[in-house]
Design a protein around this motif. Structure first.
Motif, mmCIF file in Angstrom:
data_model
loop_
_atom_site.group_PDB
_atom_site.id
_atom_site.type_symbol
_atom_site.label_atom_id
_atom_site.label_comp_id
_atom_site.label_asym_id
_atom_site.label_seq_id
_atom_site.Cartn_x
_atom_site.Cartn_y
_atom_site.Cartn_z
ATOM 1 N N PHE A 1 45.969 -16.595 -5.443
ATOM 2 C CA PHE A 1 45.395 -15.338 -4.343
ATOM 3 C C PHE A 1 44.269 -14.901 -4.768
ATOM 4 O O PHE A 1 43.583 -14.291 -3.800
ATOM 5 C CB PHE A 1 46.659 -14.326 -4.449
ATOM 6 C CG PHE A 1 46.364 -13.092 -3.598
ATOM 7 C CD1 PHE A 1 46.505 -13.196 -2.264
ATOM 8 C CD2 PHE A 1 46.028 -11.883 -4.160
ATOM 9 C CE1 PHE A 1 46.099 -12.417 -1.218
ATOM 10 C CE2 PHE A 1 45.646 -11.021 -3.041
ATOM 11 C CZ PHE A 1 45.806 -10.913 -1.827
ATOM 12 N N HIS A 2 43.707 -14.931 -6.079
ATOM 13 C CA HIS A 2 42.547 -14.507 -6.462
ATOM 14 C C HIS A 2 41.198 -15.135 -5.706
ATOM 15 O O HIS A 2 40.115 -14.532 -5.362
ATOM 16 C CB HIS A 2 42.246 -14.447 -7.914
ATOM 17 C CG HIS A 2 42.004 -15.964 -8.433
ATOM 18 N ND1 HIS A 2 43.201 -17.082 -8.189
ATOM 19 C CD2 HIS A 2 41.030 -16.752 -8.537
ATOM 20 C CE1 HIS A 2 42.530 -18.123 -8.907
ATOM 21 N NE2 HIS A 2 41.433 -17.909 -9.003
ATOM 22 N N HIS A 3 41.599 -16.461 -5.118
ATOM 23 C CA HIS A 3 40.611 -16.848 -4.235
ATOM 24 C C HIS A 3 40.222 -16.208 -2.867
ATOM 25 O O HIS A 3 39.317 -15.993 -2.600
ATOM 26 C CB HIS A 3 40.883 -18.273 -3.880
ATOM 27 C CG HIS A 3 40.821 -19.251 -5.132
ATOM 28 N ND1 HIS A 3 39.639 -19.598 -5.664
ATOM 29 C CD2 HIS A 3 41.791 -19.941 -5.620
ATOM 30 C CE1 HIS A 3 39.956 -20.138 -6.865
ATOM 31 N NE2 HIS A 3 41.210 -20.753 -6.615
ATOM 32 N N LEU A 4 41.344 -15.697 -2.460
ATOM 33 C CA LEU A 4 41.166 -14.715 -1.194
ATOM 34 C C LEU A 4 40.412 -13.497 -1.458
ATOM 35 O O LEU A 4 39.783 -13.173 -0.540
ATOM 36 C CB LEU A 4 42.653 -14.492 -0.659
ATOM 37 C CG LEU A 4 43.376 -15.736 0.244
ATOM 38 C CD1 LEU A 4 44.588 -15.342 0.570
ATOM 39 C CD2 LEU A 4 42.416 -16.370 1.154
ATOM 40 N N VAL A 5 40.858 -12.879 -2.467
ATOM 41 C CA VAL A 5 40.120 -11.681 -2.900
ATOM 42 C C VAL A 5 38.818 -11.870 -3.143
ATOM 43 O O VAL A 5 37.770 -11.016 -2.799
ATOM 44 C CB VAL A 5 40.992 -10.912 -4.488
ATOM 45 C CG1 VAL A 5 40.261 -9.639 -4.568
ATOM 46 C CG2 VAL A 5 42.473 -10.842 -4.088
ATOM 47 N N ARG A 6 38.372 -12.942 -3.857
ATOM 48 C CA ARG A 6 36.720 -13.102 -3.891
ATOM 49 C C ARG A 6 36.000 -13.105 -2.526
ATOM 50 O O ARG A 6 34.939 -12.984 -2.412
ATOM 51 C CB ARG A 6 36.715 -14.603 -4.517
ATOM 52 C CG ARG A 6 36.890 -14.302 -6.102
ATOM 53 C CD ARG A 6 36.832 -15.723 -6.734
ATOM 54 N NE ARG A 6 37.423 -15.996 -8.162
ATOM 55 C CZ ARG A 6 36.732 -15.737 -9.283
ATOM 56 N NH1 ARG A 6 35.442 -15.274 -9.153
ATOM 57 N NH2 ARG A 6 37.325 -15.895 -10.577
ATOM 58 N N ILE A 7 36.888 -13.494 -1.377
ATOM 59 C CA ILE A 7 35.959 -13.569 -0.283
ATOM 60 C C ILE A 7 35.918 -12.261 0.196
ATOM 61 O O ILE A 7 34.845 -12.048 0.785
ATOM 62 C CB ILE A 7 37.067 -14.349 0.762
ATOM 63 C CG1 ILE A 7 37.241 -15.787 0.591
ATOM 64 C CG2 ILE A 7 36.498 -14.039 2.182
ATOM 65 C CD1 ILE A 7 38.309 -16.606 1.317
ATOM 66 N N ASP A 8 36.581 -11.278 0.124
ATOM 67 C CA ASP A 8 36.316 -9.671 0.305
ATOM 68 C C ASP A 8 35.665 -9.076 -0.748
ATOM 69 O O ASP A 8 34.931 -8.194 -0.489
ATOM 70 C CB ASP A 8 37.730 -9.323 0.436
ATOM 71 C CG ASP A 8 37.672 -7.827 1.027
ATOM 72 O OD1 ASP A 8 37.057 -7.712 2.138
ATOM 73 O OD2 ASP A 8 38.137 -6.798 0.450
ATOM 74 N N GLN A 9 35.799 -9.450 -2.002
ATOM 75 C CA GLN A 9 35.099 -8.630 -3.027
ATOM 76 C C GLN A 9 34.062 -9.235 -3.855
ATOM 77 O O GLN A 9 34.357 -10.400 -4.012
ATOM 78 C CB GLN A 9 36.287 -8.192 -4.077
ATOM 79 C CG GLN A 9 37.102 -7.367 -3.395
ATOM 80 C CD GLN A 9 36.943 -5.909 -2.814
ATOM 81 O OE1 GLN A 9 35.769 -5.334 -3.243
ATOM 82 N NE2 GLN A 9 37.338 -5.331 -1.909
ATOM 83 N N PRO A 10 32.653 -8.552 -4.254
ATOM 84 C CA PRO A 10 32.024 -9.289 -5.055
ATOM 85 C C PRO A 10 32.276 -9.677 -6.704
ATOM 86 O O PRO A 10 31.526 -10.382 -7.390
ATOM 87 C CB PRO A 10 30.821 -8.384 -5.208
ATOM 88 C CG PRO A 10 31.441 -7.204 -5.163
ATOM 89 C CD PRO A 10 32.747 -7.108 -4.193
ATOM 90 N N ALA A 11 33.521 -8.971 -6.956
ATOM 91 C CA ALA A 11 33.960 -9.149 -8.356
ATOM 92 C C ALA A 11 35.110 -8.982 -8.577
ATOM 93 O O ALA A 11 36.112 -8.048 -7.733
ATOM 94 C CB ALA A 11 33.216 -8.340 -9.303
ATOM 95 N N LEU A 12 35.955 -9.876 -9.508
ATOM 96 C CA LEU A 12 37.461 -9.477 -9.582
ATOM 97 C C LEU A 12 37.924 -8.710 -10.584
ATOM 98 O O LEU A 12 38.771 -7.859 -10.737
ATOM 99 C CB LEU A 12 38.365 -11.095 -9.767
ATOM 100 C CG LEU A 12 38.643 -12.070 -8.641
ATOM 101 C CD1 LEU A 12 39.139 -13.174 -9.128
ATOM 102 C CD2 LEU A 12 39.210 -11.185 -7.528
ATOM 103 N N ALA A 13 37.009 -8.857 -11.796
ATOM 104 C CA ALA A 13 37.332 -8.018 -12.901
ATOM 105 C C ALA A 13 36.039 -8.253 -13.880
ATOM 106 O O ALA A 13 35.346 -9.284 -13.835
ATOM 107 C CB ALA A 13 38.594 -8.728 -13.585
#
Length: 158
Positions: free
Chosen positions: A100-112
């Motif tokens: 799912f983190h791949h989808l989050v990266r589309i929306d956000q410039p950083a995950l952690a």
């Protein structure tokens, strides 16, 4: 239901930084700590709910470093344009569930973790301790973060 959370913070004696700032002073140094509403707050339909960086920094001395609390990392472009030194965010849960983190990266410039945006602005995105949706994490451990801030003009004390 953001207002319910803000009301609860108020009842607990917390001081929500909704598009405003306060000054922290220690050892002759001053830090501007500012907070903005979430970038999605305006869509809530509640009057006054919106992310307003200019309002949060209004009256702050531009010579003091600025720490900004902004729920979503994607606010960092506005923070960098506004002269913020460090933005602290969460929201991503570090991706929470692989892949799912791949989808989050589309929306956000950083995950952690820590990242630089522009020449001045750092962003720290916490994975947080909780979760969103399903009550588990896959390859995105929770965290409690301790940040130590030091003035760049002074060497660290032993």
């Amino acid at each position: 239901e953001a207002q319910g959370w803000v009301d609860l913070m108020d009842e607990l004696g917390w001081e929500p930084l909704r598009n405003r700032h306060l000054l922290l002073e220690r050892g002759g140094d001053t830090l501007v700590v500012a907070g903005v509403d979430d970038v999605t707050a305006e869509s809530s339909g509640l009057a006054g709910h919106r992310a307003h960086l200019a309002g949060a920094l209004h009256g702050a001395d531009p010579d003091h470093p600025v720490l900004l609390l902004a729920h979503q990392p994607k606010f960092v472009d506005r923070a960098a344009a506004g002269g913020v030194d460090l933005q602290l965010s969460g929201h991503t849960h570090g991706g929470q569930i692989w892949p799912f983190h791949h989808l989050v990266r589309i929306d956000q410039p950083a995950l952690a973790g820590l990242s630089r945006h522009g020449t001045r602005t750092l962003l720290y995105t916490s994975r947080g301790t909780g979760f969103w949706g399903p009550p588990f994490r896959v390859f995105a451990p929770s965290e409690i973060t301790l940040l130590v801030l030091r003035s760049p003009q002074r060497p660290p004390s032993p």
